[in-house]
Design a protein around this motif. Structure first.
Motif, short mmCIF file in Angstrom:
data_model
loop_
_atom_site.label_atom_id
_atom_site.label_comp_id
_atom_site.label_asym_id
_atom_site.label_seq_id
_atom_site.Cartn_x
_atom_site.Cartn_y
_atom_site.Cartn_z
N PRO A 64 0.69 -1.39 0.01
CA PRO A 64 -0.38 -0.01 -0.06
C PRO A 64 0.99 1.10 -0.09
CG PRO A 64 0.44 -0.85 2.63
CD PRO A 64 0.32 -2.06 1.36
N ASP A 65 0.53 1.90 -0.56
CA ASP A 65 0.88 3.61 -0.75
C ASP A 65 0.60 4.23 1.08
OD1 ASP A 65 2.04 3.96 -3.66
OD2 ASP A 65 -0.18 3.53 -3.68
N GLU A 66 -0.48 3.86 1.10
CA GLU A 66 -0.75 4.33 2.51
C GLU A 66 -1.80 3.49 3.43
OE1 GLU A 66 -3.40 8.21 4.60
OE2 GLU A 66 -3.44 8.54 1.95
N ILE A 67 -1.50 3.46 4.90
CA ILE A 67 -1.95 2.65 5.87
C ILE A 67 -2.87 4.14 6.62
CG2 ILE A 67 -2.18 0.75 7.49
CD1 ILE A 67 0.41 -0.72 6.51
N LEU A 68 -4.83 3.89 6.91
CA LEU A 68 -4.71 4.92 7.86
C LEU A 68 -5.99 3.90 9.06
CD1 LEU A 68 -6.21 7.33 8.41
CD2 LEU A 68 -8.22 7.18 6.68
N TYR A 69 -5.51 3.77 9.90
CA TYR A 69 -6.28 3.98 10.76
C TYR A 69 -7.71 4.26 11.79
CZ TYR A 69 -2.79 0.27 11.36
OH TYR A 69 -1.19 -0.46 10.85
N VAL A 70 -8.39 4.39 11.86
CA VAL A 70 -9.58 4.77 12.10
C VAL A 70 -10.08 5.24 13.48
CG1 VAL A 70 -12.04 6.08 11.75
CG2 VAL A 70 -10.21 5.50 9.69
N VAL A 71 -9.60 4.86 14.49
CA VAL A 71 -9.47 4.77 15.98
C VAL A 71 -9.67 5.46 16.87
CG1 VAL A 71 -8.22 3.02 17.13
CG2 VAL A 71 -7.75 2.67 14.98
N ASP A 72 -10.24 5.03 17.68
CA ASP A 72 -10.39 6.74 19.27
C ASP A 72 -8.98 7.24 19.48
OD1 ASP A 72 -10.26 7.51 22.17
OD2 ASP A 72 -12.38 6.09 22.31
N LYS A 73 -9.16 8.31 19.81
CA LYS A 73 -7.82 8.98 19.63
C LYS A 73 -7.18 9.13 21.01
CE LYS A 73 -10.66 13.46 21.94
NZ LYS A 73 -10.67 14.62 21.23
#
Length: 588
Positions: free
Chosen positions: A341-350
């Motif tokens: 991947p060019d990017e791995i984005l994690y959508v997680v509790d801050k």
């Protein structure tokens, strides 16, 4: 298709250049004083220092070059040097017609498409989804859809928690309750049963029971830790139980996520990363990154520029057990191997920000990712009740997600029946569609990083900045279009003519901003920008609707123009809500 603001900026830049100034000053923005003008250019203010000239003199020179403009009906200098701009109705109508012909509604496909993995959802198996899982699921789903719309290859991964102490706890509790099961018979050599020895409701009761016992009974906890260790060593009976837990739990998770209109391309689990851990750890040790500290294996990740303490990234505990950190790093190894991947984005509790700082730094320092691979963390805020505290049930417990959805659907059903707008047999289905809009829009209209108040009364209202209001606007447009067809009209004829009044022109200008808004929402990973945009479009349409006789217009060409504009408005709104992850009913 060039965005409308790009075309304006090109003309302004050419005017700056003709007047003898740097064309880069020709940037155009939407006016912050719509009562004075539609757009503005502040380039003369920026250029004053470079040219040692009063900004209004530069602005005068530029405006003089716009006397025969193709785009602007008015270009006016306002001291100390702002350029106020209005756009020709003919130019806006021409743009509307081109936008209507474009399958992507003027949004250009990315010239260099990227492969992006979004890690969102992240539930633990054997536990029901609760309201704490809501934000990750719907923010991640929306960003995935926006990314795909602008042309990237976006892969959604649920990343299930399936390999920790919870599994040992469930196995231990099952052993206490049903010791006669073949899974606990070390001498058993046959095939294990195909049917699980528990239902999803039993499984969801077993885990909290076991968790509670482990906090009070040290011997029980040690037994669960040993069961976890044996599972991770591949004990056949425990592996068979683990497979049952996964099948029963994942089936239920898929059902619940489907109710949220959320779906994942990958149903990867923490256990999928386990095979990568030994080699990864050994390599980090060999290259001198990993060292022992009080028996644990760690990697230093602090940097000189740090203003606060960043602890070392722990790979293995003193007993050799791996942690979330280890699993997340091994998952990065797996993702790089399988997808590059060019990017791995994690959508997680801050609140997990420190964890991801450690993971990202460790991955970079040890070369788990390519130098150009982007690792991103989108930390979201808390969903709170009206008391400002994390959202709970009336009894004070954590609310199950399916109960929240049921409550919202019930409230929407009550309101729809009161309106008597939908027949009873359709009202339940309509309530589900509108209820989902209430939940998703209520959440996504807030900036992801901020905490927000989940207010059922406000979110289910048909007025104001809510999902039901947006859907009500779409349904109103559908109703007008349907009536025209029922009266024998043909929606495929005609084109959009220049606006006949201010409210129609305002609607056109709002629609023209669609492409810029979508691109910006993706760049900033900000679904709330789509919500803000469609609220403005809905308000603009409703003003136009109340001020304009559409179906009773006697001039056929003008009537067809209105209806073409309505079709374009509907497409923009329906495309936008699809990017947010919900849809509109035909009636409500």
């Amino acid at each position: 298709m060039k965005k409308i603001m790009e075309q304006m900026a090109e003309e302004l830049s050419a005017a700056f250049e003709k007047a003898g100034y740097d064309p880069s000053y020709g940037k155009v923005t939407v006016s912050n004083r719509p009562d004075l003008c539609e757009y503005q250019c502040n380039g003369a203010m920026a250029g004053a220092k470079a040219y040692h000239k009063a900004p209004f003199m530069i602005a005068d020179d530029v405006v003089a070059q716009l006397s025969d403009s193709r785009i602007f009906s008015r270009a006016e200098v306002v001291k100390p040097g702002f350029i106020n701009l209005d756009v020709k109705p003919e130019f806006v109508a021409e743009y509307m017609n081109k936008m209507a012909e474009d399958e992507k509604l003027s949004v250009e496909t990315a010239k260099n498409p990227k492969t992006i993995i979004i890690d969102y959802g992240g539930p633990n198996v054997a536990k029901p989804l609760h309201v704490g899982h809501l934000r990750s699921a719907i923010i991640g789903e929306s960003i995935k859809r926006i990314g795909r719309f602008v042309g990237h290859k976006v892969i959604g991964d649920v990343h299930l928690g399936d390999w920790g102490l919870q599994m040992g706890l469930i196995i231990t509790e099952l052993k206490h309750r049903k010791p006669e099961l073949v899974y606990f018979d070390d001498s058993f050599t046959g095939e294990y049963p195909a049917e699980a020895p528990f239902t999803i409701s039993e499984l969801e009761e077993i885990y909290p029971c076991a968790s509670g016992k482990s906090k009070e009974d040290e011997a029980y906890r040690n037994e669960a830790l040993e069961a976890t260790h044996l599972l991770q060593q591949g004990k056949p009976g425990y592996m068979a139980l683990w497979n049952h837990i996964m099948n029963v739990s994942v089936t239920d998770l898929k059902r619940n996520y489907a109710n949220l209109n959320v779906d994942f391309d990958l149903w990867k689990k923490e256990s999928d990363a386990q095979p990568y851990i030994p080699d990864m750890v050994e390599d980090m040790k060999k290259r001198g990154f990993a060292y022992e500290d009080q028996g644990a294996l760690v990697v230093d990740v602090k940097e000189e520029s740090d203003t606060k303490e960043i602890p070392p990234c722990m790979l293995l505990k003193s007993d050799g057990a791996s942690l979330y950190t280890t699993t997340d790093l091994a998952t990065i190894v797996e993702r790089m191997k399988l997808f590059q991947p060019d990017e791995i984005l994690y959508v997680v509790d801050k609140r997990q920000e420190l964890h991801f700082i450690q993971v990202f730094r460790c991955a970079r320092k040890t070369g788990l990712v390519n130098p150009e691979t982007k690792l991103s963390f989108l930390g979201f805020g808390t969903m709170n009740g009206k008391d400002g505290k994390p959202f709970k049930t009336r009894e004070g417990g954590v609310m199950r997600l399916e109960n929240l959805i049921a409550d919202i659907d019930e409230e929407m059903y009550r309101k729809i029946v009161e309106n008597r707008s939908v027949k009873d047999k359709d009202a339940k289905d309509t309530a589900k569609i509108v209820g989902l809009s209430a939940i998703k829009y209520g959440d996504l209209s807030n900036q992801a990083t901020k905490d927000y108040i989940f207010d059922v009364d406000r979110f289910t209202s048909f007025e104001g900045n809510t999902g039901p209001y947006i859907l009500y606007t779409i349904v109103r447009i559908k109703s007008i279009l349907n009536r025209y067809v029922q009266e024998g009209g043909d929606l495929s004829t005609g084109k959009i003519l220049p606006a006949v009044n201010a409210s129609e022109k305002n609607l056109m200008l709002q629609l023209s901003g669609f492409a810029a808004m979508v691109e910006n929402a993706f760049e900033e990973k900000a679904p709330h920008k789509i919500c803000a945009y469609i609220y403005e479009v809905s308000n603009a349409f409703n003003s136009f609707y109340h001020e304009t006789k559409i179906l009773s217009e006697e001039d056929q060409a003008q009537k067809e123009s209105f209806l073409q504009l309505l079709q374009l408005t509907r497409r923009v709104l329906e495309t936008s809500i699809d990017l947010l992850g919900f849809s509109a009913p035909d009636r409500m």
